[in-house]
Every structure is written in structure tokens, then in C-alpha cells.
Design a protein around this motif. Structure first.
Motif, short mmCIF file in Angstrom:
data_model
loop_
_atom_site.label_atom_id
_atom_site.label_comp_id
_atom_site.label_asym_id
_atom_site.label_seq_id
_atom_site.Cartn_x
_atom_site.Cartn_y
_atom_site.Cartn_z
N LEU A 181 2.01 32.94 47.35
CA LEU A 181 2.68 32.23 48.43
C LEU A 181 1.78 31.13 48.99
CD1 LEU A 181 4.14 35.33 50.32
CD2 LEU A 181 5.26 33.92 48.57
N ASP A 182 2.39 30.08 49.53
CA ASP A 182 1.62 29.01 50.16
C ASP A 182 1.38 29.36 51.63
OD1 ASP A 182 4.00 28.44 51.52
OD2 ASP A 182 4.42 26.62 50.35
N SER A 183 0.81 28.45 52.38
CA SER A 183 0.47 28.72 53.79
C SER A 183 1.71 28.92 54.66
CB SER A 183 -0.40 27.60 54.35
OG SER A 183 0.30 26.36 54.24
N ASN A 184 2.88 28.48 54.19
CA ASN A 184 4.13 28.65 54.93
C ASN A 184 4.88 29.92 54.53
OD1 ASN A 184 3.75 26.17 56.28
ND2 ASN A 184 4.63 25.07 54.54
N GLY A 185 4.30 30.72 53.62
CA GLY A 185 4.94 31.95 53.19
C GLY A 185 6.00 31.74 52.12
N LYS A 186 6.05 30.54 51.56
CA LYS A 186 7.00 30.24 50.48
C LYS A 186 6.27 30.31 49.15
CE LYS A 186 10.00 27.54 53.37
NZ LYS A 186 10.87 26.43 53.49
N PRO A 187 6.99 30.48 48.04
CA PRO A 187 6.32 30.52 46.73
C PRO A 187 5.45 29.28 46.51
CG PRO A 187 8.61 31.18 46.51
CD PRO A 187 8.43 30.69 47.93
N ASP A 188 4.23 29.51 46.07
CA ASP A 188 3.29 28.41 45.82
C ASP A 188 3.58 27.83 44.44
OD1 ASP A 188 1.18 26.69 45.41
OD2 ASP A 188 -0.35 28.09 46.14
N LEU A 189 4.27 26.72 44.42
CA LEU A 189 4.72 26.11 43.18
C LEU A 189 3.58 25.51 42.37
CD1 LEU A 189 8.08 24.49 44.36
CD2 LEU A 189 7.68 26.71 43.27
N SER A 190 2.39 25.42 42.93
CA SER A 190 1.26 24.91 42.15
C SER A 190 0.84 25.88 41.04
CB SER A 190 0.06 24.61 43.07
OG SER A 190 -0.49 25.81 43.58
N PHE A 191 1.32 27.11 41.10
CA PHE A 191 1.02 28.09 40.06
C PHE A 191 2.06 28.07 38.94
CE2 PHE A 191 -1.48 29.83 43.55
CZ PHE A 191 -2.65 30.11 42.90
N PHE A 192 3.06 27.19 39.05
CA PHE A 192 4.12 27.12 38.06
C PHE A 192 4.23 25.71 37.47
CE2 PHE A 192 5.09 30.55 40.92
CZ PHE A 192 5.36 31.58 40.04
N ALA A 193 4.72 25.65 36.24
CA ALA A 193 4.94 24.36 35.58
C ALA A 193 6.17 23.69 36.20
CB ALA A 193 5.15 24.59 34.08
N ALA A 194 6.49 22.49 35.74
CA ALA A 194 7.60 21.72 36.30
C ALA A 194 8.93 22.44 36.19
CB ALA A 194 7.67 20.36 35.62
N ASP A 195 9.08 23.33 35.20
CA ASP A 195 10.34 24.05 35.04
C ASP A 195 10.46 25.25 35.99
OD1 ASP A 195 8.67 25.96 33.92
OD2 ASP A 195 9.53 25.81 31.91
N CYS A 196 9.43 25.51 36.80
CA CYS A 196 9.39 26.60 37.78
C CYS A 196 9.53 27.98 37.14
CB CYS A 196 10.44 26.43 38.86
SG CYS A 196 10.16 24.99 39.90
N PHE A 197 9.34 28.07 35.85
CA PHE A 197 9.42 29.34 35.14
C PHE A 197 8.10 29.66 34.47
CE2 PHE A 197 10.21 31.77 31.24
CZ PHE A 197 10.75 32.91 31.79
N HIS A 198 7.54 28.72 33.74
CA HIS A 198 6.28 28.92 33.04
C HIS A 198 5.11 28.72 34.01
CE1 HIS A 198 9.03 28.16 29.67
NE2 HIS A 198 8.26 29.05 29.07
N PHE A 199 3.98 29.29 33.66
CA PHE A 199 2.80 29.15 34.51
C PHE A 199 2.13 27.80 34.32
CE2 PHE A 199 2.89 33.87 33.85
CZ PHE A 199 3.24 34.18 35.15
#
Length: 119
Positions: free
Chosen positions: A23-41
Motif C-alpha cells: 500500500l502507498d501512504s494513502n492506504g491504496k495499492p502501491d502501483l509502483s510495484f506493478f507493471a503498466a498492465d497492473c497485473f504483472h510485477f
């Protein structure tokens, strides 16, 4: 299958078993751990998993971390113990003669299911 071998071992590394979504600082999923497709790492997530895998290999059987906290902090890398400078296995973790039974009567997944899934 390999429990009695002196020259080979198979060890499950459970670092991803209880991992939570980073999670990011706002408690939402931290998208920096995912690729552009939001599925792969992403590279960042693979780096985290590499650290967790390395640490699992340094930890003895029965004391392995079963989660990854995704802190992206290289200082959490574990170094080999000078007393035991090797990768931990069932044998060198002291379980060889403990009566721990790792054998199963039947495989948990039938061999044909793996073939069907692969096809």
C-alpha cells in the motif's frame, strides 16, 4: 524423495505465502510495484521478491519468513551466519532425524492436472 541425499536438497521457500498487497501512504495499492498492465510485477517488486527469496534461503527450516513486507529497503538482506555459512536445508536445519514426515501417500495434484493446465 531427496531427504536421504547428501548432495541435493529441495526446500520450499514460503516468503510469498502470507504476503499482503503493498500500500502507498494513502492506504491504496502501491502501483509502483506493478507493471503498466497492473497485473504483472515491476522491477521494484521483483527486487523485493529476490531479497525475500535470498533471506528465506538463509533461514533454517521452521524459521522461514512467510511474508514479504515490500519496504524496498536493501538493508534487510540477511548475510550468511558465520557458524552456518550455507543454504538451509531439512538436513542441516536439524530435522533429518526428528521424525518429521514430509512424505504424502498421494500427490496433492494429480500429474495429469499439471499437463492439462500447461496445455
Amino acid at each position: 524423495r531427496y531427504e536421504e541425499r547428501e548432495d541435493f536438497a529441495v526446500v520450499m521457500q514460503p516468503f510469498f505465502r502470507n504476503t499482503m498487497l503493498p500500500l502507498d501512504s494513502n492506504g491504496k495499492p502501491d502501483l509502483s510495484f506493478f507493471a503498466a498492465d497492473c497485473f504483472h510485477f515491476s522491477k521494484k517488486a521483483y527486487a523485493e521478491m529476490a531479497v525475500a527469496l535470498w533471506n528465506n534461503m538463509m533461514e533454517p527450516i521452521g524459521e522461514k519468513q512467510t511474508y514479504n513486507n515490500f519496504t524496498y529497503n536493501r538493508s534487510k538482506l540477511k548475510c550468511p551466519d558465520p557458524e552456518k555459512p550455507f543454504l538451509s536445508t531439512l538436513r542441516n536445519s536439524g530435522f533429518r532425524n526428528s521424525g518429521l514426515n514430509l512424505e504424502k501417500d498421494e500427490p496433492s495434484v494429480p500429474y495429469w492436472a499439471v499437463i492439462v493446465a500447461a496445455v
